[in-house]
Design a protein around this motif. Structure first.
Motif, PDB file in Angstrom:
ATOM      1  N   ASP A 242       0.912  -1.267  -0.022  1.00  0.00           N
ATOM      2  CA  ASP A 242      -0.160   0.047  -0.081  1.00  0.00           C
ATOM      3  C   ASP A 242       1.008   1.279   0.114  1.00  0.00           C
ATOM      4  O   ASP A 242       1.872   1.086   0.584  1.00  0.00           O
ATOM      5  N   GLU A 244       3.169   4.481  -0.280  1.00  0.00           N
ATOM      6  CA  GLU A 244       4.385   4.690  -1.048  1.00  0.00           C
ATOM      7  C   GLU A 244       5.456   3.452  -1.106  1.00  0.00           C
ATOM      8  O   GLU A 244       6.267   3.550  -1.846  1.00  0.00           O
ATOM      9  N   LYS A 247       5.623   2.008  -4.522  1.00  0.00           N
ATOM     10  CA  LYS A 247       6.333   2.972  -5.451  1.00  0.00           C
ATOM     11  C   LYS A 247       7.864   2.655  -5.435  1.00  0.00           C
ATOM     12  O   LYS A 247       8.832   3.536  -5.422  1.00  0.00           O
ATOM     13  N   GLY A 276      -3.191   7.250  -5.832  1.00  0.00           N
ATOM     14  CA  GLY A 276      -1.938   7.820  -6.707  1.00  0.00           C
ATOM     15  C   GLY A 276      -0.947   7.180  -6.784  1.00  0.00           C
ATOM     16  O   GLY A 276      -0.091   6.818  -7.709  1.00  0.00           O
ATOM     17  N   ALA A 277      -0.513   6.273  -5.479  1.00  0.00           N
ATOM     18  CA  ALA A 277       0.762   5.629  -5.415  1.00  0.00           C
ATOM     19  C   ALA A 277       0.549   4.341  -6.523  1.00  0.00           C
ATOM     20  O   ALA A 277       1.642   4.150  -7.131  1.00  0.00           O
ATOM     21  N   ASP A 280       0.599   5.545 -10.224  1.00  0.00           N
ATOM     22  CA  ASP A 280       2.110   6.020 -10.776  1.00  0.00           C
ATOM     23  C   ASP A 280       2.897   4.752 -10.869  1.00  0.00           C
ATOM     24  O   ASP A 280       3.456   4.774 -11.739  1.00  0.00           O
ATOM     25  N   THR A 300      -8.841   5.469  -7.242  1.00  0.00           N
ATOM     26  CA  THR A 300     -10.040   5.274  -6.122  1.00  0.00           C
ATOM     27  C   THR A 300      -9.904   6.298  -5.005  1.00  0.00           C
ATOM     28  O   THR A 300     -10.688   6.404  -4.141  1.00  0.00           O
ATOM     29  N   SER A 301      -8.958   7.304  -5.215  1.00  0.00           N
ATOM     30  CA  SER A 301      -9.023   8.377  -3.984  1.00  0.00           C
ATOM     31  C   SER A 301      -9.393   9.462  -4.697  1.00  0.00           C
ATOM     32  O   SER A 301      -8.833   9.656  -5.870  1.00  0.00           O
ATOM     33  N   LYS A 313       2.306  11.431 -15.870  1.00  0.00           N
ATOM     34  CA  LYS A 313       3.377  11.438 -15.168  1.00  0.00           C
ATOM     35  C   LYS A 313       3.283  10.163 -14.172  1.00  0.00           C
ATOM     36  O   LYS A 313       2.485   9.814 -13.581  1.00  0.00           O
ATOM     37  N   LYS A 322      11.309  11.251  -3.389  1.00  0.00           N
ATOM     38  CA  LYS A 322      10.027  10.740  -4.295  1.00  0.00           C
ATOM     39  C   LYS A 322      10.068  11.078  -5.645  1.00  0.00           C
ATOM     40  O   LYS A 322      10.557  12.191  -6.040  1.00  0.00           O
ATOM     41  N   SER A 340     -15.930   3.858  -6.382  1.00  0.00           N
ATOM     42  CA  SER A 340     -15.100   3.870  -5.347  1.00  0.00           C
ATOM     43  C   SER A 340     -14.668   4.701  -4.200  1.00  0.00           C
ATOM     44  O   SER A 340     -14.111   4.303  -3.101  1.00  0.00           O
ATOM     45  N   SER A 343     -15.498   3.836   0.051  1.00  0.00           N
ATOM     46  CA  SER A 343     -14.765   3.186   0.852  1.00  0.00           C
ATOM     47  C   SER A 343     -13.535   4.186   1.525  1.00  0.00           C
ATOM     48  O   SER A 343     -12.862   3.720   2.317  1.00  0.00           O
ATOM     49  N   ARG A 442       0.203  14.291   4.720  1.00  0.00           N
ATOM     50  CA  ARG A 442      -0.120  13.706   3.336  1.00  0.00           C
ATOM     51  C   ARG A 442       0.133  14.980   2.162  1.00  0.00           C
ATOM     52  O   ARG A 442      -0.120  16.295   2.766  1.00  0.00           O
TER      53      ARG A 442
HETATM   54  N1  LIG Z   1       1.564  11.222 -11.252  1.00  0.00           N
HETATM   55  C1  LIG Z   1       1.162  12.431 -10.921  1.00  0.00           C
HETATM   56  O1  LIG Z   1       0.989  13.415 -11.531  1.00  0.00           O
HETATM   57  C2  LIG Z   1       1.020  12.632  -9.512  1.00  0.00           C
HETATM   58  C3  LIG Z   1       0.185  13.641  -8.990  1.00  0.00           C
HETATM   59  C4  LIG Z   1       0.103  13.891  -7.530  1.00  0.00           C
HETATM   60  C5  LIG Z   1       0.364  12.824  -6.778  1.00  0.00           C
HETATM   61  N2  LIG Z   1       1.055  11.704  -7.223  1.00  0.00           N
HETATM   62  C6  LIG Z   1       1.556  10.564  -6.502  1.00  0.00           C
HETATM   63  O2  LIG Z   1       0.314  10.148  -5.748  1.00  0.00           O
HETATM   64  C7  LIG Z   1       0.268   9.603  -4.559  1.00  0.00           C
HETATM   65  C8  LIG Z   1      -0.625  10.286  -3.639  1.00  0.00           C
HETATM   66  O3  LIG Z   1      -1.717   9.720  -4.088  1.00  0.00           O
HETATM   67  P1  LIG Z   1      -3.040   9.238  -2.860  1.00  0.00           P
HETATM   68  O4  LIG Z   1      -3.250  10.555  -1.929  1.00  0.00           O
HETATM   69  O5  LIG Z   1      -4.005   8.848  -3.493  1.00  0.00           O
HETATM   70  O6  LIG Z   1      -2.057   8.159  -1.962  1.00  0.00           O
HETATM   71  P2  LIG Z   1      -2.243   6.682  -1.877  1.00  0.00           P
HETATM   72  O7  LIG Z   1      -2.157   5.997  -3.263  1.00  0.00           O
HETATM   73  O8  LIG Z   1      -1.287   6.483  -0.995  1.00  0.00           O
HETATM   74  O9  LIG Z   1      -3.739   6.365  -1.211  1.00  0.00           O
HETATM   75  C9  LIG Z   1      -3.933   6.890   0.118  1.00  0.00           C
HETATM   76  C10 LIG Z   1      -4.442   5.642   0.849  1.00  0.00           C
HETATM   77  O10 LIG Z   1      -5.685   5.779   0.701  1.00  0.00           O
HETATM   78  C11 LIG Z   1      -6.301   4.384   0.390  1.00  0.00           C
HETATM   79  N3  LIG Z   1      -7.055   4.302  -0.299  1.00  0.00           N
HETATM   80  C12 LIG Z   1      -7.187   4.959  -1.800  1.00  0.00           C
HETATM   81  N4  LIG Z   1      -8.425   4.743  -2.313  1.00  0.00           N
HETATM   82  C13 LIG Z   1      -9.182   3.882  -1.267  1.00  0.00           C
HETATM   83  C14 LIG Z   1     -10.564   3.819  -1.374  1.00  0.00           C
HETATM   84  N5  LIG Z   1     -11.418   4.123  -2.245  1.00  0.00           N
HETATM   85  N6  LIG Z   1     -10.908   2.890  -0.386  1.00  0.00           N
HETATM   86  C15 LIG Z   1     -10.243   2.972   0.847  1.00  0.00           C
HETATM   87  N7  LIG Z   1      -8.902   3.300   0.620  1.00  0.00           N
HETATM   88  C16 LIG Z   1      -8.393   3.996  -0.216  1.00  0.00           C
HETATM   89  C17 LIG Z   1      -4.669   3.893  -0.053  1.00  0.00           C
HETATM   90  O11 LIG Z   1      -4.826   2.529  -0.133  1.00  0.00           O
HETATM   91  C18 LIG Z   1      -3.746   4.587   0.755  1.00  0.00           C
HETATM   92  O12 LIG Z   1      -3.552   3.795   2.016  1.00  0.00           O
HETATM   93  C19 LIG Z   1       1.754  10.041  -3.984  1.00  0.00           C
HETATM   94  O13 LIG Z   1       2.674   8.806  -4.379  1.00  0.00           O
HETATM   95  C20 LIG Z   1       2.057  11.166  -5.016  1.00  0.00           C
HETATM   96  O14 LIG Z   1       3.619  11.085  -5.352  1.00  0.00           O
HETATM   97  C21 LIG Z   1       1.346  11.601  -8.605  1.00  0.00           C
END
Ligand SMILES: NC(=O)c1ccc[n+]([C@@H]2O[C@H](COP(=O)([O-])OP(=O)(O)OC[C@H]3O[C@@H](n4cnc5c(N)ncnc54)[C@H](O)[C@@H]3O)[C@@H](O)[C@H]2O)c1
Ligand SMILES: Nc1ncnc2c1ncn2[C@@H]1O[C@H](COP(=O)(O)OP(=O)(O)O)[C@@H](O)[C@H]1O
Ligand SMILES: O=C(O)C1=C[C@@H](OP(=O)(O)O)[C@@H](O)[C@H](O)C1
Length: 539
Positions: A242, A244, A247, A276-277, A280, A300-301, A313, A322, A340, A343, A442
Motif C-alpha cells: 500500500d 508509498e 512505489k 495515486g501511488a 503511478d 480510487t482516491s 507522469k 520521491k 470507489s 470506502s 499527506r
Molecule cells: N503522477 C502524478 O501526476 C501525481 C500527482 C499527484 C500525486 N501523485 C502521487 O500520488 C500519490 C498520492 O496519492 P494518494 O493521495 O491517492 O495516496 P495513496 O495512493 O497512498 O492512497 C492513500 C491511502 O488511501 C487508500 N485508498 C485509496 N483509495 C481508497 C478507497 N477508495 N478506499 C479505501 N482506501 C483507499 C490507499 O490504499 C492508501 O492507503 C503519491 O505517491 C504522489 O507522488 C502523482
C-alpha cells in the motif's frame, strides 16, 4: 447553443427508439427520432421515400436533418441505423463529441436486434433476405459505430427499462477529453459505474491484462477483475504494498518478472487501480514493459482522480527522494468511478481537496465557488452515504473542473517546460514540508499550507492584496485543511526549496498569483520576502 444531452446510434432493431424514449422519460427530457423528423420534413414515410427517390437522396435529407438537430435540440436524440455511415454526419458527430457531447452506441445482441428488426417491417434497407442484409450491414457498420461513439452500452438480454437505466448511468457520466500535439488523445470519465467501460477503453487488442492494485481497495479490484473476465481477457491479479511502499524498484521488478513469466506481449495491457501511488507505479510498469504498453487508470482516491491518474507522469521513489525515477507516459483512458469513493476514509478525501483548491486559484474560480457553497458537506464527507447524497453531483462536478484544469496545462506542455509548472502552485513549500515530516504529512495537506505560503509571498511582492491571502486561509480552513506549519527551521526549508525541480542553478523559482486565475512565474525573489512569507505561515 443547444445540443442533445445524448445521441443514440446502433443497428436496426437495437432499440434506439424504444430505449431512447424510455431514457428521455426517466430523465425528464424531450425525445426525438431522426427517422420521424425526416418523415415530417419529407411529408411521407421512409419506405415510400426510398422507393420514390432512392437511398442517396435519402442520405442527403437525413444528413441535413441530423446536422440541424445536433445544433438545435436539447434532449435524447436517436439516429437512423445507417446515419453514422454518412461522412457529413460523422463530422457533425465528431464536433459534437469534441464539445463534450455523448454519442452512445447501443450494442444489442446481434441475434436479438436482427429478430426485432424483422418485426413490423418498414425498413427498406432489409428488403429481400432480411437476415442476410442485416448481417452484411452489421459487418460494415459495427466498426464505424465503435469509432464514432464515445460511449458503448451493451444491452444483451435486457428489457427496454433495464437498458434505459444502464444508458442513463452512462449519460450521467462526465467526460474530459485530453488531447495535445504530443499526446495520444484519451478521455477521463467521471461518474457512478464508469468502471463498466473498462473493456471499451482497453479495446480488442489486449489478450492478457494485469490488474495492479493494493489491498485496501480489494472490493473495487474484485469488480474490475469480474469486468475483465466477462469481457474475455485473461486477467492477472497483482497486489502491491500500500501507498508509498508500492512505489519502489523492487515492486516494479517483481511485476516485470511476473509479466515475463506470464508471457505479456506488446499488445497486452495494464490496469492500475487504487490511490495515486498505485496508479503511478502501474503507469511506470506500463511505460517500461517492452518500452511501453497500453494502460488504463482506475483511480480510487480523490487525489488520484483529480491529479495523479490524469497527467501522464508515472514513477517510483528512490532512497534519495520521491518520484525521482519515471517517465511521461499517458494512459489510454482514466475511469474515475464514484463508487470507489464509498470506502475512502474522510481524512484522505479532505486531503484530496488540497489539489482541488489549488486548481481553483490558478485557473477556475467556479471551483472556489462550489467549495465555498458546500464546505460543510465536503468536510463531513462520509463514503458510506456518499452515493445517495447530494454531495455526489457536487464531487463529480469538482472532479470534472479540476481534471479540466489539469488537462489544459498538460495538453499544452506535457513535459513541464513552462505552463505545466503552474500546477505546482503551493508545491515549493509543500514538498519541503512533506520531506521534513518524513512523508507522514499527506501531500494535499502540505500543498494547502504551501498555497497560503505562495499567497503570502505574492502579497509581500505586491501582486495580490491581503484579502486574497485571507481568503486562502478561510477557504482551506473551512474545508478542514491545514493553513499553518511550525515543525521545522527556516534553514532546512530553504535548503529543500533550493532542491525543488523548478529551481535553476542557485536561484529559487516559485509560482505566485497575480490575481485569481492568473498565476505567474517568479524568479529569484528577494531573500527577505521568501523568509517573511515563511514566518507568516508559522503562526
Ligand atoms: N503522477 C502524478 O501526476 C501525481 C500527482 C499527484 C500525486 N501523485 C502521487 O500520488 C500519490 C498520492 O496519492 P494518494 O493521495 O491517492 O495516496 P495513496 O495512493 O497512498 O492512497 C492513500 C491511502 O488511501 C487508500 N485508498 C485509496 N483509495 C481508497 C478507497 N477508495 N478506499 C479505501 N482506501 C483507499 C490507499 O490504499 C492508501 O492507503 C503519491 O505517491 C504522489 O507522488 C502523482
Ligand atoms: N431491449 C428490448 N427488449 C425487448 N424489445 C425491444 C427492446 N428494444 C427494442 N425492442 C422492441 O424492438 C423493436 C425495434 O426497436 P426500435 O426501438 O424500433 O429499434 P431501432 O430504433 O434501433 O431500429 C420495437 O418493437 C421495440 O419495442
Ligand atoms: O439502417 C438504415 O440504413 C436505416 C435504418 C432506419 O432506422 P432504424 O435503424 O431506426 O430502423 C431508417 O433510418 C432507414 O430505414 C435506413
Amino acid at each position: 447553443m443547444r445540443r442533445p444531452v445524448a445521441v443514440i446510434i446502433g443497428m436496426m432493431g437495437a432499440g434506439k427508439t424504444r430505449v431512447g424514449k424510455e431514457v428521455a422519460r426517466m430523465m425528464n427530457l424531450p425525445f426525438a427520432d431522426a427517422d420521424n423528423e425526416i418523415e415530417h420534413d419529407a411529408g411521407m414515410r421512409i419506405p415510400e421515400y426510398f422507393e420514390k427517390y432512392g437511398e442517396p437522396e435519402f442520405r442527403e435529407l437525413e444528413s441535413d436533418v441530423v446536422l440541424d438537430m445536433l445544433e438545435d435540440f436539447d434532449g435524447i436524440f436517436s439516429l437512423g441505423g445507417g446515419a453514422p455511415m454518412t461522412p457529413s454526419i460523422q463530422e457533425g458527430l465528431a464536433r459534437y463529441v469534441a464539445s463534450g457531447g455523448k454519442v452512445v452506441y447501443l450494442m444489442a445482441d446481434p441475434e436479438e436486434a436482427m429478430e426485432r428488426a424483422n418485426r413490423g417491417g418498414g425498413r427498406p434497407m432489409l428488403n429481400g433476405d432480411a437476415n442476410m442484409r442485416w448481417k452484411k450491414l452489421y459487418k460494415e457498420r459495427d466498426p464505424v459505430f465503435r469509432r464514432v461513439a464515445n460511449v458503448h452500452v451493451g444491452t444483451r438480454g435486457q428489457s427496454p427499462q433495464a437498458a434505459a437505466r444502464k444508458l442513463m448511468e452512462m449519460i450521467d457520466q462526465r467526460i474530459v477529453h485530453v488531447t495535445g500535439s504530443t499526446i495520444e488523445p484519451y478521455d477521463v470519465r467521471i461518474g457512478e459505474g464508469v468502471m463498466g467501460q473498462l473493456a471499451q477503453v482497453l479495446g480488442s487488442k489486449p489478450v492478457k491484462v494485469a490488474l495492479i492494485h493494493t489491498q485496501p481497495v480489494q472490493r473495487h479490484s474484485d469488480r474490475a477483475r469480474t469486468l475483465l473476465r466477462q469481457a474475455g481477457y485473461d486477467a492477472y491479479d497483482i497486489i502491491i504494498p500500500d501507498a508509498e511502499a508500492g512505489k519502489t524498484i523492487e515492486v516494479a521488478n517483481g511485476i516485470w518478472q511476473r509479466l515475463g513469466d506470464e508471457g505479456f506481449t506488446r499488445s497486452d495491457a495494464i490496469v492500475g487501480l487504487g490511490g495515486g501511488a498505485a496508479t503511478d507505479l502501474a503507469g511506470f510498469v506500463a511505460a517500461t514493459w517492452m518500452r511501453g504498453i497500453r494502460y488504463v487508470n482506475c483511480p480510487t482516491s480523490l487525489l488520484a482522480m483529480v491529479d495523479a491518474s490524469t497527467g501522464g507522469k508515472t514513477g517510483i521513489n528512490t532512497p534519495q527522494g520521491k518520484n525521482l525515477v519515471g517517465s511521461f507516459y499517458t494512459p489510454a483512458g482514466v475511469l474515475a468511478d464514484l463508487k470507489s469513493l464509498t470506502s475512502l476514509p474522510n481524512d484522505i478525501f479532505i486531503e484530496g481537496l488540497g489539489e482541488v483548491v489549488k486548481s481553483g486559484f490558478i485557473m477556475d474560480p467556479e471551483i472556489l465557488q462550489i467549495l465555498e457553497d458546500y464546505a460543510d458537506e465536503l468536510r463531513a464527507f462520509d463514503g458510506s452515504t456518499f452515493l445517495d447524497s447530494d454531495l455526489k453531483d457536487v464531487v463529480a462536478e469538482l472532479i470534472e473542473h479540476t481534471v479540466s484544469v489539469k488537462a489544459y496545462h498538460v495538453s499544452a506542455d506535457l513535459k513541464e517546460a513552462g505552463l505545466r509548472e503552474f500546477l505546482n502552485y503551493g508545491h515549493t513549500l509543500g514538498h519541503a514540508i512533506e520531506k521534513l515530516e518524513h512523508f507522514r504529512w499527506r501531500h494535499g495537506n502540505a500543498v494547502a499550507v504551501g498555497c497560503v505560503y505562495a499567497a503570502e509571498l505574492s502579497h509581500l511582492l505586491g501582486y495580490i492584496d491581503q484579502d486574497l491571502v485571507d481568503y486562502h486561509r478561510s477557504l482551506l480552513g473551512s474545508l478542514g485543511l491545514p493553513t499553518s506549519w511550525n515543525n521545522g527551521t527556516w534553514d532546512d526549508v530553504l535548503a529543500l526549496m533550493h532542491r525543488d525541480k523548478k529551481a535553476r542553478g542557485n536561484k529559487l523559482r516559485f509560482v505566485v498569483l497575480d490575481r485569481i486565475g492568473h498565476p505567474i512565474h517568479l524568479e529569484d525573489p528577494p531573500a527577505d520576502a521568501v523568509e517573511e512569507a515563511f514566518r507568516r505561515i508559522q503562526q
